[in-house]
Write an enzyme that holds these catalytic residues in place. Structure first.
Site, mmCIF file in Angstrom:
data_model
loop_
_atom_site.group_PDB
_atom_site.id
_atom_site.type_symbol
_atom_site.label_atom_id
_atom_site.label_comp_id
_atom_site.label_asym_id
_atom_site.label_seq_id
_atom_site.Cartn_x
_atom_site.Cartn_y
_atom_site.Cartn_z
ATOM 1 N N GLY A 239 0.759 -1.239 0.000
ATOM 2 C CA GLY A 239 0.000 0.000 0.000
ATOM 3 C C GLY A 239 0.786 1.283 0.000
ATOM 4 O O GLY A 239 0.206 2.352 -0.213
ATOM 5 N N GLU A 276 3.856 -6.829 1.700
ATOM 6 C CA GLU A 276 3.333 -7.256 0.394
ATOM 7 C C GLU A 276 3.257 -6.071 -0.555
ATOM 8 O O GLU A 276 2.205 -5.818 -1.157
ATOM 9 C CB GLU A 276 1.923 -7.849 0.562
ATOM 10 C CG GLU A 276 1.819 -9.022 1.522
ATOM 11 C CD GLU A 276 0.375 -9.386 1.865
ATOM 12 O OE1 GLU A 276 -0.558 -8.627 1.501
ATOM 13 O OE2 GLU A 276 0.174 -10.418 2.521
ATOM 14 N N GLY A 278 3.447 -3.966 -3.801
ATOM 15 C CA GLY A 278 3.381 -4.238 -5.229
ATOM 16 C C GLY A 278 3.731 -2.982 -6.016
ATOM 17 O O GLY A 278 4.770 -2.895 -6.669
ATOM 18 N N ARG A 279 2.867 -1.995 -5.897
ATOM 19 C CA ARG A 279 3.047 -0.740 -6.634
ATOM 20 C C ARG A 279 4.418 -0.105 -6.364
ATOM 21 O O ARG A 279 5.098 0.356 -7.282
ATOM 22 C CB ARG A 279 1.943 0.237 -6.217
ATOM 23 C CG ARG A 279 1.934 1.538 -6.975
ATOM 24 C CD ARG A 279 0.977 2.534 -6.324
ATOM 25 N NE ARG A 279 -0.333 1.971 -6.068
ATOM 26 C CZ ARG A 279 -1.338 1.966 -6.946
ATOM 27 N NH1 ARG A 279 -1.179 2.522 -8.118
ATOM 28 N NH2 ARG A 279 -2.496 1.414 -6.627
ATOM 29 N N CYS A 347 -13.507 3.240 -28.850
ATOM 30 C CA CYS A 347 -14.778 3.973 -28.956
ATOM 31 C C CYS A 347 -15.438 4.133 -27.589
ATOM 32 O O CYS A 347 -16.453 3.502 -27.292
ATOM 33 C CB CYS A 347 -15.705 3.236 -29.907
ATOM 34 S SG CYS A 347 -14.921 2.931 -31.478
ATOM 35 N N GLU A 348 -14.835 4.945 -26.747
ATOM 36 C CA GLU A 348 -15.360 5.258 -25.407
ATOM 37 C C GLU A 348 -14.826 6.638 -25.054
ATOM 38 O O GLU A 348 -13.639 6.895 -25.257
ATOM 39 C CB GLU A 348 -14.774 4.298 -24.348
ATOM 40 C CG GLU A 348 -15.094 2.854 -24.524
ATOM 41 C CD GLU A 348 -16.166 2.353 -23.571
ATOM 42 O OE1 GLU A 348 -16.638 3.141 -22.721
ATOM 43 O OE2 GLU A 348 -16.529 1.183 -23.708
ATOM 44 N N TYR A 376 0.053 -2.346 -12.227
ATOM 45 C CA TYR A 376 -1.373 -2.278 -12.585
ATOM 46 C C TYR A 376 -1.569 -1.735 -14.002
ATOM 47 O O TYR A 376 -2.559 -1.076 -14.286
ATOM 48 C CB TYR A 376 -2.150 -1.458 -11.540
ATOM 49 C CG TYR A 376 -1.950 -2.001 -10.140
ATOM 50 C CD1 TYR A 376 -2.501 -3.222 -9.774
ATOM 51 C CD2 TYR A 376 -1.155 -1.340 -9.210
ATOM 52 C CE1 TYR A 376 -2.288 -3.759 -8.510
ATOM 53 C CE2 TYR A 376 -0.933 -1.867 -7.942
ATOM 54 C CZ TYR A 376 -1.505 -3.068 -7.597
ATOM 55 O OH TYR A 376 -1.284 -3.604 -6.351
HETATM 56 C C1 LIG Z 1 -3.140 -5.296 -3.860
HETATM 57 C C2 LIG Z 1 -2.625 -5.910 -2.629
HETATM 58 C C3 LIG Z 1 -1.317 -5.656 -2.208
HETATM 59 C C4 LIG Z 1 -0.397 -4.715 -2.930
HETATM 60 O O1 LIG Z 1 -0.817 -3.390 -2.843
HETATM 61 P P1 LIG Z 1 0.142 -2.221 -3.374
HETATM 62 O O2 LIG Z 1 -0.614 -0.980 -3.117
HETATM 63 O O3 LIG Z 1 0.367 -2.465 -4.809
HETATM 64 O O4 LIG Z 1 1.397 -2.288 -2.579
HETATM 65 C C5 LIG Z 1 -0.873 -6.301 -1.071
HETATM 66 N N1 LIG Z 1 -1.657 -7.150 -0.369
HETATM 67 C C6 LIG Z 1 -2.925 -7.416 -0.757
HETATM 68 C C7 LIG Z 1 -3.734 -8.344 0.041
HETATM 69 C C8 LIG Z 1 -3.451 -6.805 -1.887
HETATM 70 O O5 LIG Z 1 -4.701 -7.061 -2.249
#
Ligand SMILES: *Cc1c(COP(=O)(O)O)cnc(C)c1O
Length: 423
Positions: A239, A276, A278-279, A347-348, A376
């Site tokens: 997050g 966890e 990701g982004r 077409c949107e 993403y």
């Molecule tokens: C999407 C998600 C993440 C990653 O979130 P980011 O904002 O990309 O770091 C981690 N854990 C869970 C359970 C998620 O659904």
């Protein structure tokens, strides 16, 4: 230095000229820089180096196996949300003892597959899921390591579609209910309680929500251990936000400050910490490369029509996300600037990549780079309007490899089947 920078007036991914990639592979095209993923991953792990921790990259941000393998080489674990992601992680050799499985709707088939893989932990999102994992594990003679995802009822002040930590959304179980759920889990067969899990949202740009979540999670851990549960880890989810607009003055917190916030509440517990993100790892390691088809002067408005569209990058229309867009050939400092919209051919009216941007007016044939598209982006791409699924390239120094080729029209339309009454 960013992995994407101008060299002699031309935008490069590390040492690779983006014009060369566009002419070799064609556009639209995602371009990733290995160094971008690596730097972010290492920055985030270094700040937790003096405590037991595991960074499980949230694969849903970008699950290309080349990206997953790049991170796995550095020792990363993975956070998966489906059997498909778990299979991708295993296909590139991520050890199961570094994989956690999140998600509100794991199916029986997915749970069984993950049990057979003997993954590190199931992040359980509800009471029925707890019962189901117990039943499936018992039936297979296995023990599922679990943590329960608690919802701490914290507003992460982020976009509604990526906020997950309040009672208004479907994720986790209310934190007040956690002691009862853990007591229940302790009695069910086939389960081994190993941790507590939380994930409060995405693109969070201040520390206060993380601070509140860490405080509540630490208090819950103390309570549960007092009740006799043996915990091994706390999983804080992901997050942490990234910079999408390099011209803005506000910056998301640095990993160091984030770590201090988490550790202030958790260091004394001596538990392993799992993250966890990701982004944070992927967003600024990728760009979407696109070519200008036309420049269209509307009534009082200029549209730059490019060959990438919402089916290639849906974030602008889905999350109202800002992506900075630059010309691959650096415009002269005195080039006249105009306010324009950058739109795709779909077409949107929701098909835009950028709106009301003031920049040097591109010309037909110019290459543009949509920045911060490594997370993403490609994973949410579709073939809407029967457009070919967008390819991906990974750069390493002065080398590059096509890590997902552009599929052909035969691939695209050949998937359909005519029923016997029409053929
Ligand atoms: C999407 C998600 C993440 C990653 O979130 P980011 O904002 O990309 O770091 C981690 N854990 C869970 C359970 C998620 O659904």
């Amino acid at each position: 230095m960013s992995s994407f920078a101008y060299r002699s007036g031309v935008l490069h991914a590390e040492e690779v000229d983006l014009r060369d990639l566009a002419s070799t592979v064609g556009t639209p095209l995602y371009v990733y820089a290995s160094a971008g993923f690596e730097k972010q991953y290492l920055d985030m792990t270094r700040v937790f180096a003096d405590v037991p921790s595991l960074a499980c990259y949230a694969m849903k941000a970008n699950s290309n196996q080349a990206v997953v393998a790049t991170l796995a080489r550095l020792g990363a674990g993975m956070d998966v949300v489906s059997e498909g992601e778990l299979r991708r992680a295993r296909a590139v050799g991520v050890p199961p003892e570094k994989i956690v499985f999140s998600g509100v709707g794991k199916t029986q088939g997915e749970i069984n597959y993950a049990l057979d893989q003997d993954i590190l932990c199931f992040n359980v999102e509800s009471e029925p899921e707890l019962e189901q994992i117990s039943a499936l594990a018992s039936a297979r003679g296995r023990v599922a390591r679990i943590s329960i995802r608690v919802n701490p009822d914290i507003d992460a002040n982020t976009h509604a579609k990526i906020s997950t930590g309040t009672y208004a959304n479907k994720f986790g179980i209310p934190i007040e209910d956690a002691p009862r759920m853990y007591a229940k889990a302790a009695k069910l067969p086939g389960l081994s309680i190993t941790g507590i899990d939380v994930h409060i949202g995405s693109q969070i740009t201040d520390l206060a929500p993380f601070d509140a979540a860490a405080e509540r999670l630490a208090a819950l851990a103390v309570h549960l251990m007092g009740e006799g549960h043996r915990l091994e880890h706390l999983d804080f989810g992901g997050g942490l936000g990234v910079t999408y607009d390099p011209q803005s003055n506000s910056r998301p917190p640095e990993p160091q400050a984030y770590a201090q916030t988490i550790l202030r509440h958790t260091r004394k517990l001596g538990l392993k910490l799992i993250f966890e993100h990701g982004r944070l790892i992927a967003a600024n390691a990728g760009v979407l490369l696109t070519r200008v088809i036309h420049v269209k002067q509307g009534a009082g408005k200029t549209f730059v029509v490019v060959d990438a569209a919402m089916n290639d990058l849906i974030r602008p229309t889905l999350y109202e996300a800002y992506h900075h867009v630059v010309n691959v050939i650096e415009p002269a400092p005195d080039a006249p600037r105009e306010t324009l919209d950058i739109v795709g051919p779909v077409c949107e009216s929701g098909d835009y990549l950028a709106q009301k941007r003031t920049m040097a007016l591109p010309r037909s044939g110019d290459l543009l780079a949509v920045l911060s598209a490594g997370a993403y982006g490609a994973v949410q791409a579709s073939t809407y309007n029967s457009r070919l699924l967008v390819p991906e390239v990974l750069v390493k120094g002065n080398r590059f490899a096509v890590v997902r080729p552009r599929l052909s029209y035969e691939d695209l339309i050949g998937l359909d089947r005519l029923p016997d009454w029409l053929s």
